[in-house]
Design a protein around this motif. Structure first.
Motif, mmCIF file in Angstrom:
data_model
loop_
_atom_site.group_PDB
_atom_site.id
_atom_site.type_symbol
_atom_site.label_atom_id
_atom_site.label_comp_id
_atom_site.label_asym_id
_atom_site.label_seq_id
_atom_site.Cartn_x
_atom_site.Cartn_y
_atom_site.Cartn_z
ATOM 1 N N ARG A 144 37.068 52.702 -5.765
ATOM 2 C CA ARG A 144 38.272 53.534 -5.785
ATOM 3 C C ARG A 144 38.696 53.840 -7.211
ATOM 4 N N GLN A 145 38.621 52.818 -8.081
ATOM 5 C CA GLN A 145 39.044 53.025 -9.471
ATOM 6 C C GLN A 145 38.153 54.045 -10.175
ATOM 7 N N ARG A 146 36.857 53.992 -9.899
ATOM 8 C CA ARG A 146 35.909 54.815 -10.657
ATOM 9 C C ARG A 146 35.510 56.084 -9.917
ATOM 10 N N GLY A 147 35.955 56.180 -8.657
ATOM 11 C CA GLY A 147 35.556 57.355 -7.892
ATOM 12 C C GLY A 147 34.053 57.443 -7.714
ATOM 13 N N ARG A 148 33.393 56.303 -7.562
ATOM 14 C CA ARG A 148 31.933 56.263 -7.511
ATOM 15 C C ARG A 148 31.507 55.288 -6.423
ATOM 16 N N SER A 149 30.524 55.663 -5.620
ATOM 17 C CA SER A 149 30.079 54.784 -4.537
ATOM 18 C C SER A 149 29.128 53.710 -5.052
ATOM 19 N N VAL A 150 29.264 52.518 -4.473
ATOM 20 C CA VAL A 150 28.287 51.463 -4.741
ATOM 21 C C VAL A 150 27.027 51.759 -3.939
ATOM 22 N N LYS A 151 25.893 51.871 -4.659
ATOM 23 C CA LYS A 151 24.610 52.094 -3.971
ATOM 24 C C LYS A 151 23.849 50.790 -3.800
ATOM 25 N N ALA A 152 23.979 49.902 -4.768
ATOM 26 C CA ALA A 152 23.359 48.569 -4.660
ATOM 27 C C ALA A 152 24.468 47.540 -4.829
ATOM 28 N N ARG A 153 24.786 46.850 -3.731
ATOM 29 C CA ARG A 153 25.901 45.892 -3.746
ATOM 30 C C ARG A 153 25.320 44.507 -4.022
ATOM 31 N N ILE A 154 25.097 44.226 -5.296
ATOM 32 C CA ILE A 154 24.445 42.963 -5.669
ATOM 33 C C ILE A 154 25.262 42.256 -6.755
ATOM 34 N N GLY A 155 26.596 42.197 -6.501
ATOM 35 C CA GLY A 155 27.455 41.580 -7.496
ATOM 36 C C GLY A 155 28.294 40.418 -7.001
ATOM 37 N N ALA A 156 28.440 40.271 -5.698
ATOM 38 C CA ALA A 156 29.382 39.279 -5.167
ATOM 39 C C ALA A 156 28.675 38.105 -4.501
ATOM 40 N N ASN A 157 27.388 37.951 -4.776
ATOM 41 C CA ASN A 157 26.601 36.864 -4.170
ATOM 42 C C ASN A 157 26.685 36.852 -2.652
ATOM 43 N N GLU A 158 26.826 38.043 -2.124
ATOM 44 C CA GLU A 158 26.660 38.217 -0.681
ATOM 45 C C GLU A 158 25.161 38.207 -0.383
ATOM 46 N N ASN A 159 24.846 38.323 0.858
ATOM 47 C CA ASN A 159 23.441 38.243 1.267
ATOM 48 C C ASN A 159 23.054 39.531 1.985
ATOM 49 N N GLY A 160 22.490 40.465 1.206
ATOM 50 C CA GLY A 160 22.144 41.769 1.747
ATOM 51 C C GLY A 160 21.018 41.756 2.766
ATOM 52 N N PHE A 161 20.364 40.609 2.921
ATOM 53 C CA PHE A 161 19.359 40.515 3.987
ATOM 54 C C PHE A 161 20.040 40.428 5.355
#
Lengths: 375, 375
Positions: free
Chosen positions: B28-45
């Protein structure tokens, strides 16, 4: 049993009490299945099909944390309520929000005013922060606004709890009386106006948003657990001034909201038609419960909620016997108020016709079985 | 901005800080979509198909509150861990449990020991209860067990936090060292042994359940948010003695757990094959991230977690510039440690190949774009 030796004196002094025993625990204790789950003021009509669809679509995203700012839900709620997102705080159900509210205001020894027999979970949180409960009896089965105000003034209490409509009785005050009460309170007393059952109340019960939105000492609590049928989703919110609402950010569990529940709440807000349908079902079910009570010689009290509290006309032993036998012999789970004189009553949640039919069949048998023993 | 005038002095003194800014807020702040969400130590698998199925089946029951005793989940966890249900407490993720732990032990002014640069949410809760943080620097990019012990003794601290494996570095200690540390602590100090990343650690890292289960001053925290891919479900738990575990009942939000998340956790525990598969994917992704770092002249640090922390060899300004440009120019969301000297690093969570490919493409462009400006 060995526990850590250096908990705070306050925590060491607390009992391991649980505000409510859940129906699952009752099933385990009694070795009996609940057939009609009409005791916890849940909404057996369930959520909208559109909500189930939204939950299903959200499921594959469950690997992501929920947005800690709850941006989308605040936007949607603000539109729904006609207020600004800055006036809102989101939490894990009203129970969770009540814990935060008490923590923000109460230090050990401070007085907290509530009604005698009012919501036990609020009292649990007050005890948990060392507050001193000052209780005001119900008058004519309603919370006593004048009495609450007098107690706040006498004690110089920083916190007062008032539910409109009320639980466990189901009674209510008109909006004008509630606004007058809020405005009569000293500014140094925070009013928790619990509107968990607001959607099921008659017109004229719930103050307009505008009427209280400028008062920093009023927090209105709302939930998706009742009318919206989402008790298991754990989504509640607070309406207050921006300054008071923002104070929750100082202490809340920012990543505490679950993602599927949030999706469910968003979808529920968008489906006004389903809400209208459910409110009709709840109203019809209230009448059904009242009718069953009357047929059994019991007196249903007026209700603005999704439950009907029934005056059984005798003592707490009799009311307790009805509760126990309904569950023990028929698998019908209901509850009762915990404190005299309210505990002459039983409390039955509205629900689908199958549950009502079970209740209708079981209640006369139970009353016959108890006979005069419960007197 | 008008806020209630009589919050406690402690709450009034707290800033409205948020431990982490979520990726949605960054979007929201940057007006840009996250394409690779690899920052919060979630598990994208993501979670197992069996878990998605269980969530779907549980959805129609969302009108019910979750069992406040969390009986089924405690039973399943006890079987899984080889301990008793009485040794467990369940909560809304480790973050929620940390808040309860701090509340149970800390009064204003009491010292709390943690590592300098350790988990910010723990520090948030310590501040929220008025505790005084005593921080011990990392040594060779590991939390300093001797230093933590010395600080506890010097301060007579009632609470110490230690994560194994560590976040934000990903380093770890062997199980014997952890057990020795726990046993060397005074009994008057509660050790929070945060094992959020325990499943991804090499054999010999995580102490056996038996080795610590009799110590009332040790609480081990675990979660379904990382290896199990259920960050949005909000299910965490504590392992301790029955006495210490039961103390949570004194203050926790008994109806705080959501029903779908609980069903998801139960199903996840039952699907060991899927966990094994995901752990393989995470290990492979760690290697992939390390390879990308090396190709760009950056030094990956050893990791026992679902992320890789990368020493960028320069200062925090350079690391911050990488983070900012990755998001701004490429929609790649990663994070970095907040405190020197750890903030010479960036931290990248493991994830599916599509995310890795984006990272691989973006990182050299970002470094070239920054040039020497970030020096």
């Amino acid at each position: 049993m060995s526990a850590f030796s250096r908990f705070t004196p306050l925590v060491s002094s607390l009992p391991s009490t649980i505000p409510f025993v859940g129906p699952e625990a009752i099933e385990r204790q009694r070795g009996r299945s609940v057939k009609a789950r009409i005791g916890a003021n849940e909404n057996g009509f369930g959520p909208a099909p559109s909500v189930l669809k939204a939950m299903s679509e959200a499921a594959t995203g469950v690997w992501k944390y929920n947005d800690p700012e709850n941006f989308d839900l605040k936007q949607a709620l603000a539109r729904h309520l006609g207020t600004a997102p800055e006036n809102l705080a989101i939490g894990e159900g009203i129970d969770g929000l009540l814990g935060q509210i008490v923590r923000m205001v109460i230090e050990p020894g401070l007085p907290v005013v509530t009604s005698l027999g009012g919501y036990p979970t609020f009292n649990f949180h007050v005890a948990g922060h060392g507050g001193r409960l000052v209780t005001v009896p119900y008058v004519d089965d309603r919370e006593d606004l004048d009495g609450l105000l007098a107690a706040v003034r006498q004690e110089d209490a920083p916190l007062v709890y008032f539910a409109n409509p009320d639980n466990p009785i189901g009674s209510w005050w008109d909006a004008d009386s509630v606004v007058a009460f809020a405005k009569a309170l000293p500014e140094t007393c925070l009013l928790v106006l619990d509107e968990a059952y607001g959607e099921t109340a008659p017109a004229g019960t719930i103050p307009s948003i505008a009427s209280l939105i400028d008062m920093p000492n009023v927090v209105r609590t709302r939930t998706f657990s009742k009318a919206y049928g989402l008790a298991g989703a754990r989504v509640g919110y607070v309406i207050s001034t921006p300054g008071t609402a923002q104070a929750f950010d100082k202490i809340r569990n920012h990543f505490g909201m679950n993602r599927i529940g949030t999706a469910a709440a968003l979808a529920a807000l968008a489906d006004g038609d389903y809400l209208t349908e459910v409110l009709g079902n709840i109203a019809a079910s209230r009448d059904r419960i009242a009718g069953i009570a009357l047929k059994n010689g019991l007196q249903p009290l007026p209700s603005a909620t999704n439950f009907v509290t029934i005056d059984c006309g005798r003592d707490a032993v009799f009311a307790r016997a009805i509760i126990d036998r309904l569950m023990e012999d028929h698998g019908v789970f209901i509850r009762m108020p915990g404190v005299a004189p309210l505990n002459r009553c039983i409390r039955i949640s509205t629900g689908p016709e199958a549950d009502m039919a079970l209740l209708e069949e079981a209640l006369p048998k139970v009353i016959a079985a108890i006979g005069d023993k419960g007197q």
